[in-house]
Enzyme design. Structure first.
Site, PDB file in Angstrom:
ATOM      1  CB  CYS A  22      -1.002  -0.004   1.155  1.00  0.00           C
ATOM      2  SG  CYS A  22      -0.266   0.064   2.797  1.00  0.00           S
ATOM      3  CD  GLU A  35     -17.855   7.329  16.093  1.00  0.00           C
ATOM      4  OE1 GLU A  35     -17.555   6.334  15.427  1.00  0.00           O
ATOM      5  OE2 GLU A  35     -18.390   7.259  17.214  1.00  0.00           O
ATOM      6  CD  GLU A  64     -13.742   6.101  16.758  1.00  0.00           C
ATOM      7  OE1 GLU A  64     -14.899   5.917  17.183  1.00  0.00           O
ATOM      8  OE2 GLU A  64     -13.349   5.639  15.689  1.00  0.00           O
ATOM      9  CG  HIS A  73      -4.836   0.745   3.527  1.00  0.00           C
ATOM     10  ND1 HIS A  73      -3.958   0.107   2.671  1.00  0.00           N
ATOM     11  CD2 HIS A  73      -5.827   1.248   2.751  1.00  0.00           C
ATOM     12  CE1 HIS A  73      -4.429   0.203   1.439  1.00  0.00           C
ATOM     13  NE2 HIS A  73      -5.551   0.890   1.470  1.00  0.00           N
ATOM     14  CG  ASP A  75      -6.512   2.750  -1.391  1.00  0.00           C
ATOM     15  OD1 ASP A  75      -5.371   2.531  -1.831  1.00  0.00           O
ATOM     16  OD2 ASP A  75      -6.987   2.164  -0.403  1.00  0.00           O
ATOM     17  CG  ASN A 117     -16.499   6.232  11.584  1.00  0.00           C
ATOM     18  OD1 ASN A 117     -16.237   5.959  12.752  1.00  0.00           O
ATOM     19  ND2 ASN A 117     -17.109   7.344  11.245  1.00  0.00           N
ATOM     20  CB  ILE A 127      -1.966  -7.094  26.440  1.00  0.00           C
ATOM     21  CG1 ILE A 127      -2.912  -8.267  26.166  1.00  0.00           C
ATOM     22  CG2 ILE A 127      -0.539  -7.449  26.023  1.00  0.00           C
ATOM     23  CD1 ILE A 127      -3.047  -8.629  24.717  1.00  0.00           C
ATOM     24  CG  ASP A 163       9.905  -0.253  30.370  1.00  0.00           C
ATOM     25  OD1 ASP A 163       8.693  -0.016  30.226  1.00  0.00           O
ATOM     26  OD2 ASP A 163      10.477  -0.258  31.469  1.00  0.00           O
ATOM     27  CG  ASP A 222     -19.295   0.325  15.239  1.00  0.00           C
ATOM     28  OD1 ASP A 222     -18.425   1.217  15.205  1.00  0.00           O
ATOM     29  OD2 ASP A 222     -20.443   0.497  15.676  1.00  0.00           O
TER      30      ASP A 222
END
Length: 681
Positions: A273, A447, A442, A330, A353, A393, A473, A477, A395
């Site tokens: 891409c 939104e 968000e 992307h 694109d 956007n 998670i 470092d 879900d």
């Protein structure tokens, strides 16, 4: 009676015209002008012949472009002399030179004329004289042009800048990789025009195609299709796994090499891409359309156009392959133009694109679609608004397939897609976050309203903080490629009763496009978690396990899963990490001066506990390496040893430019660095 001028020769005044039209970086071999702006040519008359006087002399000028110039298509236009040029159509005016033996002719092109190569002919009552050729480009400096940009700083960045940064990594660890666009390098503009002439629409109807080149919407859509080779003999072949018989996408550091290879031998292997987008940016800027390269982190690929990304898992937490995916990042481009085809309010940046993902009107291309339409959920606006809207956007819903075949939802997110949308800042080597241009914040009311407007059915309710198990998670470092490091998952019980479940932590290689690779770490245990308490599960991720399976993007996906099959209770947390890479040290030895050789010393420390084979440094810089990359092969480099090389180059022009360097080897690739080089006269 009209007097006929005897013309000895025509001077196209290339140097002064190109300078005033911001095309001087293309050189002085040809006249290259931007539409809607006057340029001047000088007619040298034969000594002793008729002199030019406005009252007694008149002539007609004809401009033609394309293989079938026609007045009806605006690819052939004839116009006479006026007192002065006008800025709305093709026009000309003329004045006598000081010696009487020259005539200065000022020509203004129509701000809506098709771009391309034009011939210029002078006609005196049927006596025709060819005055030469010129190339006409879009003009971001002309208020009447569809690509007009008000800010000079933005025009310098989005039309004239020959190098930039392409952002990659993860939204937590964003890295700008240098790229040499090189739109003014010798031969590049001709290749860009050849791309237009090789497109299937030109082949099937050259007259209609050349006429449509007045419109940046049309040209951008053609480029989106032609930068990939899927439906035509376009520039780049995409590959995300097998790179045999071509160049690994991570090795490219500039567009010029790709474009020259395409001109010589057809579709170039291989691109991903960021290569597709960077090459489209080069071609757009070369043709005069303002363009920026854009990276979307957590980019959804919605195959069934329902604006939901559905991830399916089995009862053991293993992913079941499906059509939808989320790319770690992307890259595409935004082009600047008006959209008279969409009514008011949709001018400005348009997403396009060239990476082949889904077909649009039967062809692998995407866009241009206004960012305003994406932000407001106006999914009926051309072109491909639903696909781009989902990229930033959609879900996410995660489902477990039980042994009965039934699917149970166990997780979902309205926030994981489309974050840290990034492009290079104007005039600075810094990241500019443009997420707000694509979407409302968000989780904001706006939104959610936009999403519901775009997808009034099949929508997910946002999860509140109801009681239950919580998974997180945690990372080490330092996670340097070549080293072992520790990660762990933290399980918190917010329920009133004790929970018993199987607690698992996976590590596996992953491509930037979300494609799952090999496992490189796993641990599991049965845990009992009393109310209000935590349990921790550690995993040591070892180079011996991940070194041979990670891609050149150095990405590892961590997944923590809890499973209680008795109560059909599943929970999951996921994090993608990008391993730190070594830096390329670039040191200029002495001062850079025009036409004087200068040396740069390059070094990189091998961080791996094993040797690197087939090591090389590749260098490229506008005005430094004669428009072509220079590759230095340095063989093998031992573990924890320095890879070292020196490159000598001779700058051809003064001013500030950039030297880009890429390091490549069998086990460590896609390492890039750059320094600014100020060349003195």
């Amino acid at each position: 009676m009209t007097q006929v001028l005897e013309i000895e020769r025509c001077d196209l005044e290339i140097k002064s015209n190109n300078s005033s039209h911001h095309t001087e970086l293309n050189g002085e071999e040809r006249l290259i002008v931007r539409r809607g702006q006057p340029f001047s040519v000088t007619l040298h008359l034969k000594p002793g012949g008729q002199q030019f006087t406005l009252e007694k002399t008149s002539f007609t000028l004809t401009v033609e472009t394309g293989p079938l110039p026609r007045k009806e298509s605006d690819t052939k236009v004839s116009f006479g002399l006026s007192d002065s040029t006008v800025d709305t159509e093709w026009s000309a005016s003329a004045t006598n030179g000081p010696s009487g033996n020259t005539v200065s002719v000022s020509i203004s092109s129509c701000p809506n004329a098709p771009i391309g190569v034009y011939s210029l002919t002078l006609d005196q009552e049927g006596n025709k004289t060819s005055l030469g050729e010129f190339i006409l480009l879009f003009n971001a400096w002309c208020p009447r042009d569809a690509v007009y940009m008000r800010s000079e700083g933005k025009r310098q960045e989005y039309v004239l800048a020959q190098h930039g940064l392409v952002y990659r990594g993860t939204h937590k660890r964003i890295k700008g990789s240098p790229w040499n666009f090189g739109q003014f390098e010798p031969g590049v503009l001709d290749i860009c025009l050849k791309i237009l002439d090789d497109n299937p629409k030109f082949v099937s109807d050259a007259d209609q195609d050349c006429s449509a080149r007045r419109n940046p919407i049309y040209v951008t859509r053609v480029l989106s299709a032609m930068i990939n080779s899927n439906d035509d003999s376009g520039v780049l072949v995409g590959s995300w796994s097998d790179f045999s018989g071509g160049v690994h996408p991570s090795r490219w550091i500039g567009s010029g090499d790709v474009l020259r290879q395409w001109k010589e031998s057809g579709p170039v292997r291989y691109g991903q891409c960021w290569v597709f987008a960077a090459v489209e940016c080069t071609v757009s800027r070369a043709l005069g359309v303002p363009c920026r390269v854009v990276t979307n982190f957590g980019s959804a690929h919605d195959t069934n156009a329902n604006l939901l990304i559905e991830k399916h898992y089995d009862e053991d937490g293993e992913r079941i392959s499906g059509g939808d995916s989320i790319w770690n990042f992307h890259v595409w481009v935004d082009n600047w133009m008006t959209r008279p085809d969409l009514g008011s309010g949709f001018d400005g940046w348009q997403a396009s694109d060239p990476t082949p993902q889904e077909k649009s009107e039967g062809v692998f291309c995407c866009g241009p679609v206004p960012l305003k339409a994406i932000r407001e959920g106006e999914l009926t606006k051309k072109y491909d608004a639903p696909f781009v809207f989902a990229e930033v956007n959609a879900d996410v819903v995660e489902l477990v397939r039980l042994s009965t075949g039934e699917f149970v939802k166990f997780s979902g997110s309205t926030k994981s897609v489309g974050s840290c949308i990034s492009t290079k800042a104007v005039g600075l080597d810094e990241r500019h976050d443009i997420t707000h241009q694509y979407k409302y914040p968000e989780g904001s009311k706006e939104e959610r309203q936009v999403f519901e407007k775009a997808q009034h059915h099949n929508k997910l309710q946002q999860k509140g903080e109801e009681p239950g198990l919580r998974l997180k998670i945690k990372l080490a470092d330092e996670m340097i490629v070549g080293s072992d490091f520790e990660v762990y998952a933290l399980l918190t019980n917010n329920c009133v009763e004790t929970k018993t479940c199987t607690f698992m932590l996976f590590a596996r290689a992953v491509g930037y496009n979300g494609r799952q690779g090999e496992n490189c770490g796993f641990t599991s245990k049965k845990v009992e978690v009393p109310s209000g308490e935590e349990r921790r599960l550690s995993l040591r991720v070892k180079y011996n396990n991940y070194g041979s399976v990670i891609s050149s993007d150095r990405l590892i996906q961590l997944s923590a899963v809890t499973i209680d099959k008795q109560t059909v209770d599943f929970h999951k947390a996921e994090k993608i990490i990008v391993l730190d890479e070594p830096d390329i040290e670039i040191k200029l030895v002495g001062e850079a001066t025009v036409n004087q050789p200068v040396k740069a010393e390059l070094s990189l420390l091998n961080p791996l506990p094993e040797p690197l084979q087939d090591c090389s440094f590749t260098c490229e810089g506008v005005g430094l390496t004669q428009g072509k990359p220079v590759t230095l092969q340095i063989g093998d480099v031992g573990p924890k040893q320095e890879a070292e090389a020196a490159v000598e180059f001779t700058p051809t022009s003064s001013g500030s430019t950039v030297l880009l360097v890429n390091f490549d080897s069998d086990k460590l690739r896609n390492i890039k660095g750059f320094i600014t080089v100020v060349v003195k006269e």
